[in-house]
Design a protein around this motif. Structure first.
Motif, PDB file in Angstrom:
ATOM      1  N   MET A 136       0.849  -1.210   0.000  1.00  0.00           N
ATOM      2  CA  MET A 136       0.000   0.000   0.000  1.00  0.00           C
ATOM      3  C   MET A 136       0.883   1.259   0.000  1.00  0.00           C
ATOM      4  N   THR A 137       1.943   1.243   0.814  1.00  0.00           N
ATOM      5  CA  THR A 137       2.833   2.408   0.917  1.00  0.00           C
ATOM      6  C   THR A 137       3.518   2.681  -0.414  1.00  0.00           C
ATOM      7  N   ARG A 138       3.989   1.609  -1.052  1.00  0.00           N
ATOM      8  CA  ARG A 138       4.684   1.771  -2.334  1.00  0.00           C
ATOM      9  C   ARG A 138       3.716   2.267  -3.418  1.00  0.00           C
ATOM     10  N   ALA A 139       2.489   1.723  -3.412  1.00  0.00           N
ATOM     11  CA  ALA A 139       1.511   2.143  -4.423  1.00  0.00           C
ATOM     12  C   ALA A 139       1.118   3.607  -4.210  1.00  0.00           C
ATOM     13  N   TYR A 140       0.973   3.998  -2.945  1.00  0.00           N
ATOM     14  CA  TYR A 140       0.639   5.399  -2.617  1.00  0.00           C
ATOM     15  C   TYR A 140       1.772   6.321  -3.095  1.00  0.00           C
ATOM     16  N   THR A 141       3.019   5.907  -2.842  1.00  0.00           N
ATOM     17  CA  THR A 141       4.174   6.714  -3.239  1.00  0.00           C
ATOM     18  C   THR A 141       4.194   6.905  -4.755  1.00  0.00           C
ATOM     19  N   LEU A 142       3.942   5.802  -5.464  1.00  0.00           N
ATOM     20  CA  LEU A 142       3.940   5.877  -6.931  1.00  0.00           C
ATOM     21  C   LEU A 142       2.823   6.814  -7.401  1.00  0.00           C
ATOM     22  N   ALA A 143       1.665   6.691  -6.767  1.00  0.00           N
ATOM     23  CA  ALA A 143       0.542   7.550  -7.151  1.00  0.00           C
ATOM     24  C   ALA A 143       0.858   9.019  -6.885  1.00  0.00           C
ATOM     25  N   ALA A 156       6.491  12.797   5.906  1.00  0.00           N
ATOM     26  CA  ALA A 156       7.086  12.375   7.173  1.00  0.00           C
ATOM     27  C   ALA A 156       6.090  11.435   7.845  1.00  0.00           C
ATOM     28  N   PRO A 157       6.473  10.802   8.954  1.00  0.00           N
ATOM     29  CA  PRO A 157       5.499   9.932   9.632  1.00  0.00           C
ATOM     30  C   PRO A 157       4.421  10.728  10.375  1.00  0.00           C
ATOM     31  N   THR A 161       2.103   5.544  10.987  1.00  0.00           N
ATOM     32  CA  THR A 161       3.291   5.347  10.143  1.00  0.00           C
ATOM     33  C   THR A 161       4.539   5.678  10.956  1.00  0.00           C
ATOM     34  N   GLY A 162       5.675   5.153  10.519  1.00  0.00           N
ATOM     35  CA  GLY A 162       6.929   5.390  11.243  1.00  0.00           C
ATOM     36  C   GLY A 162       8.107   5.217  10.297  1.00  0.00           C
ATOM     37  N   PRO A 163       9.307   5.043  10.852  1.00  0.00           N
ATOM     38  CA  PRO A 163      10.513   4.913  10.023  1.00  0.00           C
ATOM     39  C   PRO A 163      10.400   3.808   8.963  1.00  0.00           C
ATOM     40  N   ARG A 164       9.724   2.707   9.306  1.00  0.00           N
ATOM     41  CA  ARG A 164       9.602   1.595   8.356  1.00  0.00           C
ATOM     42  C   ARG A 164       8.891   2.040   7.071  1.00  0.00           C
ATOM     43  N   GLU A 165       7.771   2.737   7.233  1.00  0.00           N
ATOM     44  CA  GLU A 165       7.016   3.197   6.066  1.00  0.00           C
ATOM     45  C   GLU A 165       7.808   4.265   5.301  1.00  0.00           C
ATOM     46  N   MET A 166       8.542   5.108   6.054  1.00  0.00           N
ATOM     47  CA  MET A 166       9.320   6.164   5.387  1.00  0.00           C
ATOM     48  C   MET A 166      10.443   5.549   4.553  1.00  0.00           C
TER      49      MET A 166
END
Ligand code: NAD
Length: 429
Positions: A136-143, A156-157, A161-166
């Motif tokens: 989900m995080t990667r797809a959101y970033t691409l979008a 930022a988080p 969300t936290g460092p892992r998602e960032m």
């Protein structure tokens, strides 16, 4: 592949003030005090950009679930926009818009060269696997690849969300960008460009601004008592650092309840307990469990630090608050309807956009270090952050004295004045 969708009617915000209206009511008062002209008012009240995306994600059971994601860029007059990304089932466009505007004002109050933004995805990360969250995080970033950028919009988080998602966000953006781009996001793990001092930065800023306010009120920290609502990143660090300054922390709370110790809670012990018990204080025996957790807000202490969630101080309890000083670690813990009650009682409030801005300040330092390709020592980070917090406090305090207005409105006045003046210099079409 994520696609941009048409606007969907948002779910209603229930049982609480609409945060956008709450933000706007303070903005309007400050705009009046500044005598802001109508054109500038209209520019500053509207978000520059609102992006809504549908994010299809293959879940672990093989089915595709479509999540709705947002990124609101409120303003970029002072610089690239900055703001966290929230994963929560209650994410709401109005809330994201309010939080984005708060980021504009927050960055302006502490005088860092950023505008404001906020993002979010309607999801319940507590029920999702790490793999689902990563996809989900990667797809959101691409979008959002055309929205984000180290000189454009820097996430930022935030809650959920936290460092892992960032780290995933940085990696995905770097792939689409064709080069490793650490400065596109802050709050990263330390090994991949995160800043020393970031974890405690917000709690430290709460402590620094609390001490500055206590000095104005003639309160001796070593004789003062405090209650802290929320024992997560902000609350636990604020409690620890305040206690290190000699403040007696009589009460702390988290979702499991509120805990009271007349002689003062041993904060290090409570943090160690929390860390050993899944991040929660359930069963903590260094203090007594209070019958009603909400009573923590009404405790007989000098300083109250709400550091959990929005809208906990409202017109229903504000008149019973005994603290002389409220330092807002959380974003929006006081509803606009409670402002006048608190002001009438003569309670000093160090407002969220000032008190919790230590976090974005050190996020800014992280971005500067990434751009410099040079790592600062922890001492450099804390000294510079403390100076920024103290300078911002003094500026807001002087403004509150000059116009004879509460600190909250003074913080908005400082922020809006800076953005409005810059806007005038830059001009419009
Ligand atoms: P967190 O998730 O680390 O901690 C939240 C804490 O609040 C937890 O202890 C949780 O149990 C507790 N909590 C939740 N609901 C509660 C309730 N109803 N009563 C009492 N306790 C409750 O979150 P955090 O990062 O510490 O953020 C807290 C607040 O500070 C949020 O409003 C956030 O937006 C704001 N904030 C955080 C940062 C940051 O750097 N982390 C920066 C600026 C503002």
């Amino acid at each position: 592949m994520a696609v941009t969708t048409v606007y969907k009617e948002p779910a209603p915000i229930v049982d609480r003030e609409n945060p956008l209206e709450s933000m706007m009511s303070r903005f309007n008062i400050a705009a009046d005090i500044l005598g802001l002209d109508e054109q500038t008012y209209n520019v500053l009240k509207a978000a520059d950009k609102q992006v809504i995306v549908s994010i299809p994600v293959t879940m672990d059971d093989g089915k595709v679930q479509v999540f709705e994601g947002y990124r609101v860029v409120h303003n970029t007059i002072l610089g690239p926009s900055k703001g966290g990304i929230r994963y929560d089932k209650n994410v709401h466009l109005d809330e994201v818009k309010a939080l984005a505007a708060w980021m504009t004002w927050k960055c302006a109050v502490v005088d860092i060269p950023y505008g404001g933004a906020k993002g979010g995805i309607i999801c319940d990360p507590t029920t999702m696997s790490p793999g689902e969250i990563e996809r989900m995080t990667r797809a959101y970033t691409l979008a959002m690849k055309d929205v984000f950028g180290p000189d454009r919009d820097i996430p930022a988080p935030d809650m959920g969300t936290g460092p892992r998602e960032m780290a995933w966000l940085m990696d995905e953006f770097s792939k689409t960008n064709g080069m490793t781009t650490p400065a596109v996001v802050t709050g990263k793990p330390l090994v991949m460009g995160g800043s020393l001092g970031r974890t405690e930065a917000t709690g430290r800023g709460v402590m620094v601004s609390a001490l500055a306010a206590m000095k104005k009120l003639g309160m001796d920290p070593t004789k003062a008592t405090a209650a802290v609502q929320g024992f997560g990143n902000v609350g636990s660090w604020a409690a620890k650092l305040l206690s290190e300054q000699g403040v007696t922390i009589k009460a702390v709370s988290d979702v499991s309840g509120a805990y009271w110790n007349e002689n003062g809670i041993n904060v290090d012990e409570a943090i160690a307990y929390k860390n050993a018990h899944n991040g929660r204080l359930d069963g903590y025996t260094g203090a007594q469990l209070m019958d009603n957790a909400d009573d923590l807000l009404l405790a007989d202490v000098d300083v109250l630090v709400p550091a959990a969630v929005e809208d906990v101080i409202t017109e229903h309890n504000a008149d019973r608050i005994k603290a002389k000083l409220i330092v807002e670690g959380a974003n929006g813990p006081t509803s606009a309807s409670a402002d006048s009650i608190i002001n009438e009682k003569g309670i000093m409030v160090v407002p969220d956009i000032l008190a919790n801005s230590g976090g974005v300040t050190v996020s800014y330092f992280e971005w500067v270090q990434n751009k410099q390709g040079f790592k600062w020592t922890e001492q450099m980070v804390t000294e510079r952050a403390d100076r920024i917090m103290n300078d911002a406090f003094e500026k807001v305090y002087a403004t509150s004295q000059k116009y004879n207005i509460p600190m909250r409105i003074a913080a908005y006045v400082v922020a809006i004045d800076k953005v409005a003046q810059t806007y005038k210099f830059r001009g419009a079409y």
